[in-house]
Design a protein around this motif. Sequence first.
Motif, mmCIF file in Angstrom:
data_model
loop_
_atom_site.group_PDB
_atom_site.id
_atom_site.type_symbol
_atom_site.label_atom_id
_atom_site.label_comp_id
_atom_site.label_asym_id
_atom_site.label_seq_id
_atom_site.Cartn_x
_atom_site.Cartn_y
_atom_site.Cartn_z
ATOM 1 N N ASN A 174 0.851 -1.174 0.000
ATOM 2 C CA ASN A 174 0.000 0.000 0.000
ATOM 3 C C ASN A 174 0.893 1.232 0.000
ATOM 4 O O ASN A 174 1.878 1.287 0.739
ATOM 5 C CB ASN A 174 -0.888 -0.019 1.251
ATOM 6 N N CYS A 175 0.560 2.243 -0.794
ATOM 7 C CA CYS A 175 1.474 3.359 -1.036
ATOM 8 C C CYS A 175 1.522 4.324 0.158
ATOM 9 O O CYS A 175 1.074 5.471 0.088
ATOM 10 C CB CYS A 175 1.070 4.104 -2.309
ATOM 11 N N ARG A 182 8.857 3.371 -0.173
ATOM 12 C CA ARG A 182 9.946 4.159 -0.733
ATOM 13 C C ARG A 182 11.254 3.368 -0.715
ATOM 14 O O ARG A 182 11.987 3.296 -1.714
ATOM 15 C CB ARG A 182 10.121 5.475 0.034
ATOM 16 N N THR A 197 2.350 -0.379 -6.546
ATOM 17 C CA THR A 197 1.749 -0.118 -5.234
ATOM 18 C C THR A 197 0.234 -0.031 -5.420
ATOM 19 O O THR A 197 -0.267 -0.020 -6.545
ATOM 20 C CB THR A 197 2.274 1.192 -4.619
ATOM 21 N N SER A 198 -0.490 0.069 -4.316
ATOM 22 C CA SER A 198 -1.946 0.163 -4.418
ATOM 23 C C SER A 198 -2.484 1.151 -3.400
ATOM 24 O O SER A 198 -1.779 1.606 -2.499
ATOM 25 C CB SER A 198 -2.594 -1.211 -4.214
ATOM 26 N N GLU A 200 -4.593 4.728 -2.117
ATOM 27 C CA GLU A 200 -4.355 6.155 -2.327
ATOM 28 C C GLU A 200 -2.855 6.436 -2.276
ATOM 29 O O GLU A 200 -2.162 5.995 -1.357
ATOM 30 C CB GLU A 200 -5.075 6.974 -1.257
ATOM 31 N N LYS A 201 -2.357 7.170 -3.248
ATOM 32 C CA LYS A 201 -0.917 7.405 -3.340
ATOM 33 C C LYS A 201 -0.487 8.461 -2.329
ATOM 34 O O LYS A 201 -0.745 9.649 -2.490
ATOM 35 C CB LYS A 201 -0.539 7.838 -4.749
ATOM 36 N N ARG A 202 0.223 8.013 -1.288
ATOM 37 C CA ARG A 202 0.696 8.913 -0.241
ATOM 38 C C ARG A 202 2.212 9.102 -0.281
ATOM 39 O O ARG A 202 2.746 9.893 0.484
ATOM 40 C CB ARG A 202 0.291 8.360 1.128
ATOM 41 N N ASP A 204 5.452 9.709 -3.024
ATOM 42 C CA ASP A 204 5.742 10.063 -4.406
ATOM 43 C C ASP A 204 6.949 9.276 -4.915
ATOM 44 O O ASP A 204 8.100 9.680 -4.758
ATOM 45 C CB ASP A 204 6.018 11.567 -4.513
ATOM 46 N N THR A 208 4.193 2.134 -10.512
ATOM 47 C CA THR A 208 2.793 2.128 -10.934
ATOM 48 C C THR A 208 1.901 2.008 -9.706
ATOM 49 O O THR A 208 2.101 1.117 -8.876
ATOM 50 C CB THR A 208 2.522 0.945 -11.885
ATOM 51 N N ASN A 209 0.934 2.910 -9.572
ATOM 52 C CA ASN A 209 0.018 2.848 -8.425
ATOM 53 C C ASN A 209 -1.394 2.584 -8.929
ATOM 54 O O ASN A 209 -1.886 3.264 -9.829
ATOM 55 C CB ASN A 209 0.039 4.154 -7.632
ATOM 56 N N ASN A 211 -5.242 2.347 -7.647
ATOM 57 C CA ASN A 211 -6.258 2.554 -6.614
ATOM 58 C C ASN A 211 -7.552 1.933 -7.142
ATOM 59 O O ASN A 211 -8.342 2.588 -7.814
ATOM 60 C CB ASN A 211 -6.420 4.050 -6.336
#
Length: 322
Positions: A174-175, A182, A197-198, A200-202, A204, A208-209, A211
């Motif tokens: 999970n991002c 990171r 990642t999966s 909500e992108k928290r 940077d 590839t993310n 959601n």
Amino acid sequence: MISKRRYGGAVYGARVQEMLSRFYQVEGKDVGAAYVNLRYLKPLEWFFRFFLLRGEKDLWVTQSFLVVVALSLSRIKGKKLAIIYHIDNSVFSRIFRSIFFVLETTFYQKLKNYDAIVTISEYWKDFFVRKGYRNVYKVYPGFQVDEFDISDQEVTDWKKRFGLGGKPIIYIGNCLKAKGVRESYEALKDLDVELVTSGEKRVDIPATNLNVSYRDYLCLLKASSVVVTMSKFKEGWCMTAHEAMLLKTPVIGSGLGGMRELLEGGEQIICESFDSLKSKVEFLLSRPEEARRLGERGYEFAKQFTLERFAKSWQQLVRDLL
């Protein structure tokens, strides 16, 4: 049942509420901030709403460190049960670590007045027993195992939809900063793979993310050659690792907190340093038969944790309390 924002162990708590609703009259209390939008002022409204909380119930079920502290402000009557997934503020900012440090004394003091403390792994049960608490129980998470029956064709179609059919997929979590995405990205970025990642992108990072829906998330885990769960905090268990094991995808994880029990039980790979993460991922990518065997061993362990087992444990616990 008292619940706060739905993240982390919220899936577990929601299953507890759903299961208990079949046998008891259950009322949910939403005590989250509803009127204050400023991030650092929200806790003030949150604690104020707890202060206004009144009433008598047969059993109050709380989740998390902060809810135990905040509930001490309320004027409620009835037995109390606390579900504590984990306690680890090491990944928080310095300000929040200071606040948590101040609140810890209140938390442990108020917890002594609870009729039951429920943890979801042996690590955290031992943690509270060693602190002198006697009313500590362990109820492992439960899963609908047949929900993880995903065909190869569904995975193939999923890859086409998301354009991920070329390179091996490595899911790194999970991002979120606390999940170590990171550091995982930095350790693995030179490999000829697709890092994903999966949620909500928290954080940077140029991975590839996605959601996506829960079904698409499961397809992501199934499509991955390796699932990496390098959490930087002491997990209560690790739902992602367990879900990957149910999909027969090999897992490499930090093993912090309750996650170690899960990974050791399923004979997965524990990686205690980001410095060695790349070599462990390369090992599985270069040995597909070993990766397959790891996936099979993980599945055999993970499939024991059924919703039926989960429900029976909670029914017995509540029956004993009431």
